[in-house]
Design a protein around this motif. Sequence first.
Motif, PDB file in Angstrom:
ATOM      1  N   ILE A 114       0.868  -1.178   0.000  1.00  0.00           N
ATOM      2  CA  ILE A 114       0.000   0.000   0.000  1.00  0.00           C
ATOM      3  C   ILE A 114       0.903   1.225   0.000  1.00  0.00           C
ATOM      4  CG2 ILE A 114      -1.827   1.258   1.171  1.00  0.00           C
ATOM      5  CD1 ILE A 114      -2.712  -1.360   2.431  1.00  0.00           C
ATOM      6  N   ALA A 115       0.843   1.956  -1.088  1.00  0.00           N
ATOM      7  CA  ALA A 115       1.728   3.117  -1.259  1.00  0.00           C
ATOM      8  C   ALA A 115       1.115   4.367  -0.649  1.00  0.00           C
ATOM      9  CB  ALA A 115       2.003   3.338  -2.741  1.00  0.00           C
ATOM     10  N   LEU A 116       1.987   5.219  -0.143  1.00  0.00           N
ATOM     11  CA  LEU A 116       1.577   6.550   0.314  1.00  0.00           C
ATOM     12  C   LEU A 116       2.101   7.547  -0.711  1.00  0.00           C
ATOM     13  CD1 LEU A 116       2.262   6.405   4.163  1.00  0.00           C
ATOM     14  CD2 LEU A 116       0.255   5.666   2.879  1.00  0.00           C
ATOM     15  N   LEU A 241       8.882  -5.301  -1.539  1.00  0.00           N
ATOM     16  CA  LEU A 241       7.682  -6.089  -1.229  1.00  0.00           C
ATOM     17  C   LEU A 241       8.070  -7.541  -0.981  1.00  0.00           C
ATOM     18  CD1 LEU A 241       5.037  -4.836  -3.860  1.00  0.00           C
ATOM     19  CD2 LEU A 241       5.464  -3.960  -1.565  1.00  0.00           C
ATOM     20  N   MET A 242       8.947  -8.050  -1.824  1.00  0.00           N
ATOM     21  CA  MET A 242       9.301  -9.461  -1.749  1.00  0.00           C
ATOM     22  C   MET A 242      10.165  -9.792  -0.530  1.00  0.00           C
ATOM     23  SD  MET A 242       9.947 -10.175  -5.829  1.00  0.00           S
ATOM     24  CE  MET A 242      10.313 -11.921  -5.636  1.00  0.00           C
ATOM     25  N   ASP A 243      11.020  -8.836  -0.106  1.00  0.00           N
ATOM     26  CA  ASP A 243      11.833  -9.128   1.091  1.00  0.00           C
ATOM     27  C   ASP A 243      11.232  -8.528   2.359  1.00  0.00           C
ATOM     28  OD1 ASP A 243      12.531  -6.419   1.083  1.00  0.00           O
ATOM     29  OD2 ASP A 243      14.468  -6.772   0.130  1.00  0.00           O
ATOM     30  N   ALA A 244      10.014  -7.941   2.236  1.00  0.00           N
ATOM     31  CA  ALA A 244       9.213  -7.466   3.379  1.00  0.00           C
ATOM     32  C   ALA A 244       9.846  -6.319   4.156  1.00  0.00           C
ATOM     33  CB  ALA A 244       8.912  -8.633   4.322  1.00  0.00           C
ATOM     34  N   PHE A 248       4.095  -1.493   4.717  1.00  0.00           N
ATOM     35  CA  PHE A 248       2.670  -1.679   4.465  1.00  0.00           C
ATOM     36  C   PHE A 248       2.450  -2.759   3.397  1.00  0.00           C
ATOM     37  CE2 PHE A 248       2.641   3.024   5.662  1.00  0.00           C
ATOM     38  CZ  PHE A 248       2.387   2.752   7.005  1.00  0.00           C
ATOM     39  N   LEU A 249       2.425  -4.001   3.870  1.00  0.00           N
ATOM     40  CA  LEU A 249       2.260  -5.140   2.979  1.00  0.00           C
ATOM     41  C   LEU A 249       0.931  -5.829   3.252  1.00  0.00           C
ATOM     42  CD1 LEU A 249       5.777  -6.813   3.305  1.00  0.00           C
ATOM     43  CD2 LEU A 249       4.992  -5.341   1.457  1.00  0.00           C
TER      44      LEU A 249
END
Length: 301
Positions: A114-116, A241-244, A248-249
């Motif tokens: 989720i982008a800001l 995203l993939m390495d967390a 906000f995932l």
Amino acid sequence: MKNLSIVLVVLMLAACKGGKKDVVIQTRTSGTAKILVDESFSSIIRDQIEVFNADYKDAKITVVPGNENKIVPAFLNDSMGVIILSRMLKPEEAKVYRNRNIIPKTSRFAIDGIALITNKDNPDTTITVEQVISILKGRAAAGGPNLVFDNAYSSTLRYFKDLAGIKDLPKQGIYTLEHNNDVIKYVSEHKNYIGVIGVNWLIEKSTGSSEYISGVKTLGVKNLKGKLGDDAFYQPTQKNLMDATYPFLRNVYIINCEGRDGLGTGFANWLMSQRGQLIVLRSGLGPHKLMPREFNLKNTK
């Protein structure tokens, strides 16, 4: 008369046989299916269906997009047997299907962020999770930024309410519109606002928002102390995203309650396949899992 009767019987049999040619059998790769989809993920699901249909010409899958609060009740009312959500079913929701002797089959097939976003002329380029939670709890600093969400019933807003541990939104600092495109447009025209939008939607650059994308930028986010991603400000890139490391995932699930071995089941399996996961990778989201590529090297001597 006897000859006429024989002719009529032959014609009827021929008509019946011809009619069967138009009947499409319901299997994992043929027939019809309607899938309820959280509108935040409608674009990636349409991409998946486009490739799926290229392989299976007799499959017709219709996407029914909507916000989470709208599509979940429709799903529980058994109008459709497959749904795409950013959460798993709650125990009481799963029980609705178990009472029908159907066990929900849930599979994560993608990782979304989720982008800001903020106005491109805003001097701020970063924000912390702590600051976001403060705004959600109504403790924002005077003159600080306001958060703008797509709508009051979206999965995105639900995610942040869960994050802050609140049930009701504060009277100030939080605004809701109607659609993701509205968020992009609004932030591009107002400086002191932070838009909250799914990475998938932002990457897609849909027709309704393309002219406003250039007027916004994404903020780097630092996580709460003691959590992964608390050492720097991370952008919602695919790698993060993939390495967390991006805070906000959310997981993206396909939940299959079709109750039979039909097209919905076939499409759910497709999303988890190597080809389906490559489409997720191409979209900019994080795939659930990618199989390693194997090379068969032969001695040419």
